[in-house]
Design a protein around this motif. Structure first.
Motif, PDB file in Angstrom:
ATOM      1  N   GLU A  20       0.877  -1.254   0.153  1.00 22.67           N
ATOM      2  CA  GLU A  20       0.034  -0.124  -0.021  1.00 22.67           C
ATOM      3  C   GLU A  20       1.037   1.340  -0.092  1.00 22.67           C
ATOM      4  O   GLU A  20       2.034   1.413   0.503  1.00 22.67           O
ATOM      5  CB  GLU A  20      -1.148   0.070   1.183  1.00 22.67           C
ATOM      6  N   ARG A 180       3.500  -0.901   4.083  1.00 26.12           N
ATOM      7  CA  ARG A 180       2.762   0.011   3.948  1.00 26.12           C
ATOM      8  C   ARG A 180       3.486   1.351   4.094  1.00 26.12           C
ATOM      9  O   ARG A 180       3.743   1.719   5.306  1.00 26.12           O
ATOM     10  CB  ARG A 180       1.316   0.023   4.667  1.00 26.12           C
ATOM     11  N   ARG A 221      -4.370   7.158  -2.695  1.00 28.52           N
ATOM     12  CA  ARG A 221      -3.840   5.655  -2.315  1.00 28.52           C
ATOM     13  C   ARG A 221      -4.049   4.807  -3.413  1.00 28.52           C
ATOM     14  O   ARG A 221      -4.677   4.644  -4.275  1.00 28.52           O
ATOM     15  CB  ARG A 221      -5.281   5.285  -1.490  1.00 28.52           C
ATOM     16  N   VAL A 223      -2.983   0.435  -4.120  1.00 26.32           N
ATOM     17  CA  VAL A 223      -2.569  -0.924  -3.390  1.00 26.32           C
ATOM     18  C   VAL A 223      -2.203  -1.899  -4.530  1.00 26.32           C
ATOM     19  O   VAL A 223      -2.531  -1.656  -5.633  1.00 26.32           O
ATOM     20  CB  VAL A 223      -3.900  -1.479  -2.845  1.00 26.32           C
ATOM     21  N   TRP A 231       0.822  -1.235  -9.548  1.00 29.70           N
ATOM     22  CA  TRP A 231      -0.148  -0.615  -8.570  1.00 29.70           C
ATOM     23  C   TRP A 231      -1.505  -0.351  -9.106  1.00 29.70           C
ATOM     24  O   TRP A 231      -1.726   0.011 -10.325  1.00 29.70           O
ATOM     25  CB  TRP A 231       0.388   0.412  -7.883  1.00 29.70           C
ATOM     26  N   GLU A 234      -6.504   3.386  -5.897  1.00 27.32           N
ATOM     27  CA  GLU A 234      -7.830   3.197  -5.114  1.00 27.32           C
ATOM     28  C   GLU A 234      -8.689   4.408  -5.122  1.00 27.32           C
ATOM     29  O   GLU A 234      -9.707   4.483  -4.999  1.00 27.32           O
ATOM     30  CB  GLU A 234      -7.541   2.427  -3.799  1.00 27.32           C
TER      31      GLU A 234
END
Length: 261
Positions: A20, A180, A221, A223, A231, A234
């Motif tokens: 993340e 993360r 964001r 993820v 990636w 989001e």
């Protein structure tokens, strides 16, 4: 890592990395306020109180950083970032430190100069009018080349910034699965992270820049549950946490003339 399988064939295996990535733009700075005031007044020079790395958050920016921290405190412990890295510029570092403290995280905020804002060289502190008046040849060259490739004397192009960001993002692949990470940085940096991670074309990143202002203290964001490979975006440029807490949402955009002309 490369190894030989049972058949003696060479295969490439990608180590697992971060799962993340949170990107946060710094809160409103005194420089943001000064730049907006200069444009509205049709001034040539932005009356900033310090050199760019030393410009502090405004009072509103500090409120935004605290509201950001309150929002981050609601993240379940198992999903909290284990690494926070900030641009060393004061406005970003102050945002990161206030947010981490408000969230109650026992994390040290690290800095990385590769996350700094774009350097403007001889155009530093000038409005668009100031550039056109004092450096008309540079204004013409900037229009001709467009924002991705135009490099002001002594400064950086967006492509230059993307180059240093590639090494930062590559390091996310070597952290070990499950990590993360939160990066606190600047509007151009966040747009160029999108450019790199999503493999955008020049047209795509400039279209995005022309139509989007990255809000102060907003969250973007990404993820990738496997910790490897591409990636997935989001959410982008979310500032609902400011509105929910009654904190002013501020837009301080750069020059909207970004496409080559």
């Amino acid at each position: 890592m490369v190894f030989l399988n049972d058949d003696g064939l060479t295969e490439a295996v990608q180590e697992a990395g971060a799962v993340e990535l949170l990107l946060v733009r710094h809160g409103e700075s005194e420089g943001n306020v000064a730049a907006t005031e200069a444009r509205l007044a049709r001034a040539e020079v932005i009356d900033v109180p310090a050199r760019d790395p030393d410009v502090n958050l405004s009072d509103t920016g500090q409120d935004q950083a605290r509201a950001l921290g309150t929002a981050l405190s609601r993240i379940a412990e198992e999903f909290c970032p284990d690494t926070v890295v900030s641009s060393p510029y004061a406005r970003a570092l102050q945002t990161a430190e206030i947010a981490v403290q408000t969230a109650g995280w026992s994390l040290k905020v690290h800095t990385d100069e590769r996350l700094r804002d774009r350097e403007l060289g001889i155009l530093d502190r000038l409005t668009r009018l100031g550039v056109e008046t004092r450096y008309p040849d540079e204004a013409e060259r900037r229009l001709w080349l467009g924002k991705l490739y135009y490099r002001p004397p002594g400064g950086e192009s967006w492509a230059d910034v993307a180059l240093r960001l590639r090494s930062v993002l590559d390091e996310l692949n070597n952290l070990g699965r499950g990590h993360r990470v939160m990066l606190v940085c600047h509007d151009a940096v966040i747009l160029l992270v999108r450019y790199v991670l999503e493999g955008m074309s020049e047209r795509e990143i400039l279209d995005l820049a022309a139509g989007t202002t990255v809000l102060n203290a907003s969250i973007t964001r990404y993820v990738r549950p496997s910790g490897a490979g591409p990636w997935t975006l989001e959410s982008f440029n979310v500032a609902d946490h400011l509105t929910e807490q009654g904190v002013t949402v501020t837009e301080h955009a750069g020059d909207a003339s970004v496409h080559p002309q």
